[in-house]
Design an enzyme around this catalytic site. Sequence first.
Site, PDB file in Angstrom:
ATOM      1  N   GLU A 125     -15.542  -2.714   7.049  1.00 53.32           N
ATOM      2  CA  GLU A 125     -14.302  -3.502   7.156  1.00 53.32           C
ATOM      3  C   GLU A 125     -13.283  -2.741   7.991  1.00 53.32           C
ATOM      4  OE1 GLU A 125     -13.041  -5.168   3.364  1.00 53.32           O
ATOM      5  OE2 GLU A 125     -10.942  -5.032   3.968  1.00 53.32           O
ATOM      6  N   ASP A 140      -9.226  -3.156   8.825  1.00 57.92           N
ATOM      7  CA  ASP A 140      -8.092  -3.920   8.279  1.00 57.92           C
ATOM      8  C   ASP A 140      -6.763  -3.706   8.946  1.00 57.92           C
ATOM      9  OD1 ASP A 140      -9.289  -4.979   6.006  1.00 57.92           O
ATOM     10  OD2 ASP A 140      -8.896  -3.188   4.834  1.00 57.92           O
ATOM     11  N   ASP A 180     -10.587   3.948   1.312  1.00 57.99           N
ATOM     12  CA  ASP A 180      -9.704   5.106   1.053  1.00 57.99           C
ATOM     13  C   ASP A 180      -9.315   5.814   2.338  1.00 57.99           C
ATOM     14  OD1 ASP A 180      -9.916   4.587  -1.668  1.00 57.99           O
ATOM     15  OD2 ASP A 180     -11.642   5.919  -1.905  1.00 57.99           O
ATOM     16  N   ARG A 181      -9.087   5.048   3.388  1.00 60.02           N
ATOM     17  CA  ARG A 181      -8.690   5.665   4.665  1.00 60.02           C
ATOM     18  C   ARG A 181      -7.407   5.005   5.184  1.00 60.02           C
ATOM     19  NH1 ARG A 181     -14.541   5.114   5.787  1.00 60.02           N
ATOM     20  NH2 ARG A 181     -15.443   7.196   5.667  1.00 60.02           N
ATOM     21  N   GLU A 182      -6.415   4.892   4.311  1.00 63.88           N
ATOM     22  CA  GLU A 182      -5.199   4.166   4.669  1.00 63.88           C
ATOM     23  C   GLU A 182      -4.298   4.947   5.623  1.00 63.88           C
ATOM     24  OE1 GLU A 182      -6.122   4.986   1.606  1.00 63.88           O
ATOM     25  OE2 GLU A 182      -6.479   3.133   0.475  1.00 63.88           O
ATOM     26  N   ARG A 191      -3.716  13.628  -3.235  1.00 64.54           N
ATOM     27  CA  ARG A 191      -4.644  12.561  -3.596  1.00 64.54           C
ATOM     28  C   ARG A 191      -6.102  13.038  -3.581  1.00 64.54           C
ATOM     29  NH1 ARG A 191      -5.125   7.298   0.207  1.00 64.54           N
ATOM     30  NH2 ARG A 191      -6.939   6.322  -0.772  1.00 64.54           N
ATOM     31  N   GLU A 236      -3.069  -5.048   7.521  1.00 63.05           N
ATOM     32  CA  GLU A 236      -2.371  -5.834   6.494  1.00 63.05           C
ATOM     33  C   GLU A 236      -0.883  -5.652   6.733  1.00 63.05           C
ATOM     34  OE1 GLU A 236      -3.583  -5.276   2.435  1.00 63.05           O
ATOM     35  OE2 GLU A 236      -5.692  -5.214   2.955  1.00 63.05           O
ATOM     36  N   HIS A 256      -0.196  -1.865   7.347  1.00 60.20           N
ATOM     37  CA  HIS A 256      -1.131  -1.064   6.558  1.00 60.20           C
ATOM     38  C   HIS A 256      -2.504  -1.196   7.233  1.00 60.20           C
ATOM     39  CE1 HIS A 256      -2.851   0.153   2.520  1.00 60.20           C
ATOM     40  NE2 HIS A 256      -3.870  -0.556   2.968  1.00 60.20           N
ATOM     41  N   THR A 257      -3.181  -0.088   7.486  1.00 60.08           N
ATOM     42  CA  THR A 257      -4.522  -0.162   8.086  1.00 60.08           C
ATOM     43  C   THR A 257      -5.516   0.593   7.208  1.00 60.08           C
ATOM     44  OG1 THR A 257      -4.259   1.861   9.403  1.00 60.08           O
ATOM     45  CG2 THR A 257      -3.545  -0.204  10.436  1.00 60.08           C
ATOM     46  N   ASN A 258      -6.786   0.167   7.285  1.00 59.16           N
ATOM     47  CA  ASN A 258      -7.826   0.859   6.531  1.00 59.16           C
ATOM     48  C   ASN A 258      -9.161   0.616   7.222  1.00 59.16           C
ATOM     49  OD1 ASN A 258      -8.998   2.392   4.500  1.00 59.16           O
ATOM     50  ND2 ASN A 258      -8.436   1.003   2.829  1.00 59.16           N
ATOM     51  N   TRP A 314       2.050  -4.721  -5.563  1.00 56.88           N
ATOM     52  CA  TRP A 314       1.985  -3.445  -4.837  1.00 56.88           C
ATOM     53  C   TRP A 314       2.631  -3.446  -3.455  1.00 56.88           C
ATOM     54  CZ3 TRP A 314      -0.748  -2.368  -0.211  1.00 56.88           C
ATOM     55  CH2 TRP A 314      -1.514  -3.437   0.278  1.00 56.88           C
TER      56      TRP A 314
END
Length: 279
Positions: free
Chosen positions: A99, A101, A126-128, A268, A103, A116-118, A193
Site C-alpha cells: 500500500e 498512502d 509503520d512508516r509514517e 517508538r 491521507e 499523512h503518508t505511509n 485520531w
Amino acid sequence: MAGSPPLCWVVLVVCLLGFAGAGNLNKELEITWGGGRAKIVNGGRMLTLSLDKGSGSGFQSRNQYLFGKIDMQIKLVAGNSAGTVTTYYLRSEKSKWDEIDFEFLGNLSGEPYIVHTNIYTQGKGDREQQFYLWFDPTADFHTYSFLWNPQTIIFYVDGTPIREFKNMESLGIPFPKRQPMRLQSSLWNADHWATRGGRVKTDWSNAPFTAAYRNMNADRTCIWPSSSCSSSKDHSWLSQRLDSAGHRKLKWVRRNYMVYDYCADSKRFPHGLPPECNV
Ligand SMILES: *[C@@H]1O[C@H](CO)[C@@H](O)[C@H](O)[C@H]1NC(C)=O
C-alpha cells in the site's frame, strides 16, 4: 452533402469526443460506496466525494496497476474540516498487501491540513511521514502524484517530491513489486485520531463535507495483467529516479514542512529504528 458541416454538428462531435476522451473519469474510476454521496459529474470531468453523519463515500480505479505514475488534481474539504480524512492511495488485494498512502487530515478553519503518508510492504506499515503544505489545499485544485517503478516510490505535490522510498531489497527490506495495486480514495470521519491527535472532533453542523477530483492522468501505467505498459511511447517513468534538483526540493520540503518522521521517532522503536532508516 458537400460543404462545411453545420455548426451544430461540430459542437456535437466535439462534445462526444470530450465525453469519450482521456479526460473522462467514468473510464478510469468506479464509485464503490457511500449510498449516492460519491458522484461523477460534468460529463465525467469531475468526481466529488461527500461525508455526512450517515456515511462517508469512496471510489476506486477500474484497473489494477503494476507500476505507474498517476496524477490527480484534488481540492480538499474547505472550512472547518476537523475530524475528516480524505484518503488517496494504491493498495493490493492479498492478505499480505502492499500500500502507498496519501491521507489528508482536516483541521479547523484557517488551521493547516496535514498530509499523512505511509508505505506498506507485505502487510507491514509503520512508516509514517507527515507534512504541512505550502499552500491552502482547499482554495483550489492541486496535483498529488505517485511514481511507483521497480527502483523507487516517490510522492509528489504539484510536481515537488515530498517523500521517496527506494528499493532496498539488497538490504533485505521488502519492496512492493510483485502485486498489482488499485487506486482507492475515500472521505470519512476519523475524529478519534485525525485532528490534533483526536482532540478536535467533527462539527456535523458543517456537513456535508465535500472533496473534488479531476484531471486524472494514468497514461503512464502498467495495467495488470496485460503485459505492455501504457499506450504511450514514453517509458522513461519506469526507470525515473530523483535527480539532483529533485533531491534539493525534497530537502526543502523536509526542512520547512515536515511534521513527523517515523525514522526520527526513536521512542517508538526502543529496540532500534527500522532498517531502512539507517541507510
Ligand atoms: C491543526 O492545527 C493545529 C494548530 O495550528 C496544528 O497543531 C495541527 O498540526 C493541525 N493539523 C492537524 C491535522 O491536526
